[in-house]
Design an enzyme around this catalytic site. Structure first.
Site, PDB file in Angstrom:
ATOM      1  N   GLY A   1     -33.051 -17.919 -29.315  1.00  0.00           N
ATOM      2  CA  GLY A   1     -32.734 -17.006 -28.169  1.00  0.00           C
ATOM      3  C   GLY A   1     -31.355 -16.545 -28.428  1.00  0.00           C
ATOM      4  O   GLY A   1     -30.504 -16.900 -29.324  1.00  0.00           O
TER       5      GLY A   1
ATOM      6  N   TYR B   1       0.776  -0.969  -0.137  1.00  0.00           N
ATOM      7  CA  TYR B   1      -0.117  -0.034  -0.099  1.00  0.00           C
ATOM      8  C   TYR B   1       0.878   1.159  -0.010  1.00  0.00           C
ATOM      9  O   TYR B   1       2.080   1.026  -0.781  1.00  0.00           O
ATOM     10  CB  TYR B   1      -1.016  -0.024   1.323  1.00  0.00           C
ATOM     11  CG  TYR B   1      -2.076   0.841   1.117  1.00  0.00           C
ATOM     12  CD1 TYR B   1      -2.774   1.197   0.181  1.00  0.00           C
ATOM     13  CD2 TYR B   1      -2.282   1.715   2.480  1.00  0.00           C
ATOM     14  CE1 TYR B   1      -3.851   1.735   0.113  1.00  0.00           C
ATOM     15  CE2 TYR B   1      -3.230   2.607   2.477  1.00  0.00           C
ATOM     16  CZ  TYR B   1      -3.878   2.905   1.496  1.00  0.00           C
ATOM     17  OH  TYR B   1      -5.077   3.670   1.411  1.00  0.00           O
TER      18      TYR B   1
ATOM     19  N   LYS C   1     -20.419 -19.557 -11.547  1.00  0.00           N
ATOM     20  CA  LYS C   1     -19.671 -19.378 -12.453  1.00  0.00           C
ATOM     21  C   LYS C   1     -18.263 -19.262 -12.110  1.00  0.00           C
ATOM     22  O   LYS C   1     -17.151 -19.640 -12.871  1.00  0.00           O
ATOM     23  CB  LYS C   1     -19.997 -18.651 -13.605  1.00  0.00           C
ATOM     24  CG  LYS C   1     -21.440 -18.849 -14.263  1.00  0.00           C
ATOM     25  CD  LYS C   1     -21.281 -19.593 -15.427  1.00  0.00           C
ATOM     26  CE  LYS C   1     -22.770 -20.158 -16.095  1.00  0.00           C
ATOM     27  NZ  LYS C   1     -22.646 -20.948 -17.340  1.00  0.00           N
TER      28      LYS C   1
HETATM   29  N1  LIG Z   1     -26.915 -26.448 -21.390  1.00  0.00           N
HETATM   30  C1  LIG Z   1     -26.391 -25.309 -21.765  1.00  0.00           C
HETATM   31  O1  LIG Z   1     -25.006 -25.140 -21.544  1.00  0.00           O
HETATM   32  C2  LIG Z   1     -27.328 -24.128 -21.822  1.00  0.00           C
HETATM   33  C3  LIG Z   1     -28.641 -23.999 -21.581  1.00  0.00           C
HETATM   34  N2  LIG Z   1     -29.225 -23.114 -21.820  1.00  0.00           N
HETATM   35  C4  LIG Z   1     -30.710 -22.960 -21.635  1.00  0.00           C
HETATM   36  O2  LIG Z   1     -31.461 -22.736 -22.666  1.00  0.00           O
HETATM   37  C5  LIG Z   1     -32.538 -22.106 -22.351  1.00  0.00           C
HETATM   38  C6  LIG Z   1     -32.610 -20.772 -23.373  1.00  0.00           C
HETATM   39  O3  LIG Z   1     -31.513 -20.054 -22.471  1.00  0.00           O
HETATM   40  P1  LIG Z   1     -31.144 -18.480 -23.682  1.00  0.00           P
HETATM   41  O4  LIG Z   1     -30.769 -18.564 -24.791  1.00  0.00           O
HETATM   42  O5  LIG Z   1     -30.003 -17.895 -22.722  1.00  0.00           O
HETATM   43  O6  LIG Z   1     -32.470 -17.760 -23.105  1.00  0.00           O
HETATM   44  P2  LIG Z   1     -33.270 -16.697 -24.141  1.00  0.00           P
HETATM   45  O7  LIG Z   1     -34.280 -16.102 -23.278  1.00  0.00           O
HETATM   46  O8  LIG Z   1     -32.235 -15.810 -24.991  1.00  0.00           O
HETATM   47  O9  LIG Z   1     -33.778 -17.839 -25.378  1.00  0.00           O
HETATM   48  C7  LIG Z   1     -34.906 -18.617 -24.973  1.00  0.00           C
HETATM   49  C8  LIG Z   1     -35.653 -18.738 -26.494  1.00  0.00           C
HETATM   50  O10 LIG Z   1     -36.710 -19.813 -26.168  1.00  0.00           O
HETATM   51  C9  LIG Z   1     -38.080 -19.113 -26.800  1.00  0.00           C
HETATM   52  N3  LIG Z   1     -38.827 -19.971 -26.308  1.00  0.00           N
HETATM   53  C10 LIG Z   1     -39.478 -19.719 -25.188  1.00  0.00           C
HETATM   54  N4  LIG Z   1     -40.814 -20.962 -25.103  1.00  0.00           N
HETATM   55  C11 LIG Z   1     -40.736 -21.345 -26.243  1.00  0.00           C
HETATM   56  C12 LIG Z   1     -41.544 -22.540 -26.908  1.00  0.00           C
HETATM   57  N5  LIG Z   1     -42.561 -22.830 -26.092  1.00  0.00           N
HETATM   58  N6  LIG Z   1     -41.396 -22.902 -27.887  1.00  0.00           N
HETATM   59  C13 LIG Z   1     -40.178 -22.429 -28.838  1.00  0.00           C
HETATM   60  N7  LIG Z   1     -39.277 -21.286 -28.085  1.00  0.00           N
HETATM   61  C14 LIG Z   1     -39.478 -21.055 -26.949  1.00  0.00           C
HETATM   62  C15 LIG Z   1     -38.062 -17.792 -26.516  1.00  0.00           C
HETATM   63  O11 LIG Z   1     -38.719 -16.995 -27.285  1.00  0.00           O
HETATM   64  C16 LIG Z   1     -36.463 -17.451 -26.635  1.00  0.00           C
HETATM   65  O12 LIG Z   1     -36.166 -17.001 -27.951  1.00  0.00           O
HETATM   66  C17 LIG Z   1     -32.402 -21.995 -20.858  1.00  0.00           C
HETATM   67  O13 LIG Z   1     -33.377 -22.885 -20.321  1.00  0.00           O
HETATM   68  C18 LIG Z   1     -31.262 -22.271 -20.436  1.00  0.00           C
HETATM   69  O14 LIG Z   1     -30.984 -22.634 -19.094  1.00  0.00           O
HETATM   70  C19 LIG Z   1     -28.712 -21.889 -22.054  1.00  0.00           C
HETATM   71  C20 LIG Z   1     -27.394 -21.669 -22.247  1.00  0.00           C
HETATM   72  C21 LIG Z   1     -26.456 -22.837 -21.894  1.00  0.00           C
HETATM   73  C1  LIG Z   2     -25.430 -23.266 -18.379  1.00  0.00           C
HETATM   74  C2  LIG Z   2     -26.229 -21.892 -18.725  1.00  0.00           C
HETATM   75  O1  LIG Z   2     -25.141 -21.066 -18.641  1.00  0.00           O
HETATM   76  C3  LIG Z   2     -27.424 -21.485 -18.495  1.00  0.00           C
HETATM   77  O2  LIG Z   2     -28.268 -22.561 -18.277  1.00  0.00           O
HETATM   78  O3  LIG Z   2     -27.757 -20.507 -18.581  1.00  0.00           O
HETATM   79 MG   LIG Z   3     -25.914 -19.169 -18.694  1.00  0.00          MG
END
Ligand SMILES: NC(=O)C1=CN([C@@H]2O[C@H](COP(=O)(O)OP(=O)(O)OC[C@H]3O[C@@H](n4cnc5c(N)ncnc54)[C@H](O)[C@@H]3O)[C@@H](O)[C@H]2O)C=CC1
Ligand SMILES: CC(=O)C(=O)O
Ligand SMILES: [Mg+2]
Length: 476
Positions: free
Chosen positions: A274, A117, A172
């Site tokens: 999304g 410091y 994370k």
């Molecule tokens: N396994 C992994 O490493 C990851 C998993 N995820 C999961 O994926 C999902 C989405 O995450 P993000 O893309 O960050 O969220 P986001 O909110 O950007 O996208 C979600 C999308 O799903 C659409 N959606 C919602 N209900 C729907 C339906 N009934 N039919 C079709 N589309 C529908 C929404 O309109 C939106 O475009 C979450 O459950 C998240 O936990 C996300 C990132 C990493």
């Molecule tokens: C794994 C992750 O980043 C999510 O589900 O949003």
């Molecule tokens: Mg995430």
């Protein structure tokens, strides 16, 4: 086995603190009730024992969380038995948060104090003032990443706000440190305004060597990432987009080998366009997929439909070459691959039955997948989820630690497409031909080769594409 939305309660572990009079009741009576109610006793700790009073902590695992209520009601009926406390082990683990800052040196005397410091620290400050690059060598910047969220799309839980997002961001940060030695700090912002978020991240960026954007909803996340990439000279990486895309590509590379299908010939359906779905689609198109159909809330995305966002119009123009229209089921008819990053429980067994022979299903919504593996295991060539309690966990944790390790070590200005593709190849290559099978298309996050190989390939790609500002010793 039919249909969508099967309600499934996740496994849970509780600690019951029980006080009882040993003359009146024997512990075996409690154990029998716990077992009858579906509980599995995994530990018993004696807290107090006297002639009469016994206090024990009993750790019980249950498959169905609703069993806990029935079990505790039944225990309360035993004469002489009192439940002093019920603790949830997951909540216990979160008490006070999951991470802390630990100094690298101890301050033992005034001399130490004057070095770390004032006054001596001033010389270091001046050195950085004269040459700002020295911030990388003389501060935490070179090994520190900010994990930024606005709490608007936390896992699949939706817009739960910045305070509720903290446990995920702390998690994370733990993963960054444990798997890649990167010091990461959770920064949950009390704003969901695009301009405010961009401004805030820029303002705090001097302390960090990289920015990991996390769980920021689309479409806001696209603009935030684009602008920050343009305006900052450190890597900016939206994990839900690119981390997920890299791991999904790695897993698909291996799953296609199991199913015996070449990437250029498969029909892929991505559900949920999304953050994750858009990036997964982009990386798969770049990797050679020719027929990809996106499905969102309003059904199949097709060229010629009216979309508000230019990204969606561009997506429609680049995908769905046969202009298929309708709902998810229509898109899936005859498809080889389903990738869900949308919402839990929306895929039905009948949808999978409508797919081409040997279908590949990646149900990646967290924490509840689009369909549970046991519902389709008998009809799918490969099933993967984002969860750690099933085989084939496709989760961005498999790549963000290694990607940032590589980017920080070569002081990359950005994380570009070549670096992402290199990371996907690295993750996929950990599974050798001999080891690959329908339950093993993606390595475990605990496999040390994952981070090492990813780091190595990412550094090579950064050097090759001219974004590395430093060449680590082993590459000179
Ligand atoms: N396994 C992994 O490493 C990851 C998993 N995820 C999961 O994926 C999902 C989405 O995450 P993000 O893309 O960050 O969220 P986001 O909110 O950007 O996208 C979600 C999308 O799903 C659409 N959606 C919602 N209900 C729907 C339906 N009934 N039919 C079709 N589309 C529908 C929404 O309109 C939106 O475009 C979450 O459950 C998240 O936990 C996300 C990132 C990493
Ligand atoms: C794994 C992750 O980043 C999510 O589900 O949003
Ligand atoms: Mg995430």
């Amino acid at each position: 086995m039919e249909e969508t939305g099967t309600k499934r309660l996740e496994g849970k572990s509780v600690i019951l603190r029980l006080e009882f009079n040993s003359n009146e009741v024997k512990f075996g009576a409690v154990a029998a009730i716990i077992s009858e109610m579906g509980g599995d006793i995994v530990a018993i700790d004696t807290i107090h024992m006297s002639h009469e009073i016994s206090i024990r902590d009993v750790t019980v695992n249950v498959i169905d969380a609703s069993d806990i209520g029935r079990m505790t009601d039944a225990i309360r009926q035993i004469p002489g038995m009192t439940i002093v406390n019920i603790s949830d082990r997951t909540f216990l683990l979160h008490l006070g948060g999951k991470i802390e800052i630990v100094p690298k040196v101890t301050i033992q005397n005034r001399d130490d104090l004057s070095r770390v410091y004032t006054p001596d620290v001033a010389r270091v400050c001046n050195a950085i003032h004269e040459d700002e690059d020295k911030a990388f060598s003389l501060t935490i910047k070179r090994n520190t990443v900010a994990v930024i969220s606005d709490g608007s799309a936390v896992l699949g839980l939706g817009n739960i706000g910045s305070r509720a997002a903290m446990p995920v961001m702390e998690g994370k940060a733990m993963l960054f440190k444990q798997f890649a030695g990167v010091d990461a700090f959770p920064v949950c912002l009390d704003s969901q305004d695009t301009e405010e978020i961009i401004k805030t991240v820029k303002l705090i960026s001097p302390a960090f060597g990289g920015i990991n954007l996390e769980d920021i909803a689309s479409p806001r996340c696209f603009e935030i990432e684009r602008r920050l990439k343009e305006e900052l000279d450190i890597p900016v990486f939206h994990d839900d987009q690119h981390g997920t895309a890299v791991v999904a590509l790695a897993a698909l590379t291996n799953a296609l080998k199991v199913a015996g299908k070449p990437i250029g010939e498969v029909k892929v359906v991505v559900c949920g366009i999304g953050a994750a779905g858009m990036a997964i689609s982009n990386i798969l198109l770049a990797a050679g997929v020719k027929e990809l159909i996106g499905v969102d809330r309003d059904g199949i995305i097709a060229d010629g439909e009216a979309y508000d966002s230019s990204m969606m119009r561009s997506f429609a123009a680049r995908t769905n070459p046969r202009r298929v229209r309708g709902a998810l089921h229509d898109a899936l008819t005859g498809a080889d691959v389903f990738i869900g990053v949308s919402r839990g429980g929306l895929l039905r067994r009948s949808d999978v039955l409508a797919m081409a022979p040997n279908p590949i299903v990646f149900a990646l919504a967290n924490p509840t997948p689009e369909i549970h593996p046991e519902d389709i295991e008998d009809i799918a060539a490969v099933v993967a989820t984002g969860r750690s309690d099933y085989p084939n966990q496709i989760n961005n944790v498999l790549c963000f630690p290694g990607i940032f390790r590589g980017a920080l070590d070569c002081r990359a200005r950005e994380i570009n497409e070549d670096m992402k593709l290199a990371a996907a190849e690295a993750v996929a290559s950990v599974i050798t031909d001999e080891k690959r099978n329908k339950y093993y298309i993606i390595p475990s996050v605990f496999d040390k080769n994952v981070v090492e190989l990813t780091r190595e390939r990412v550094i090579q790609a950064a050097i090759r594409t001219g974004v590395a500002r430093r060449t680590p010793k082993e590459y000179r």
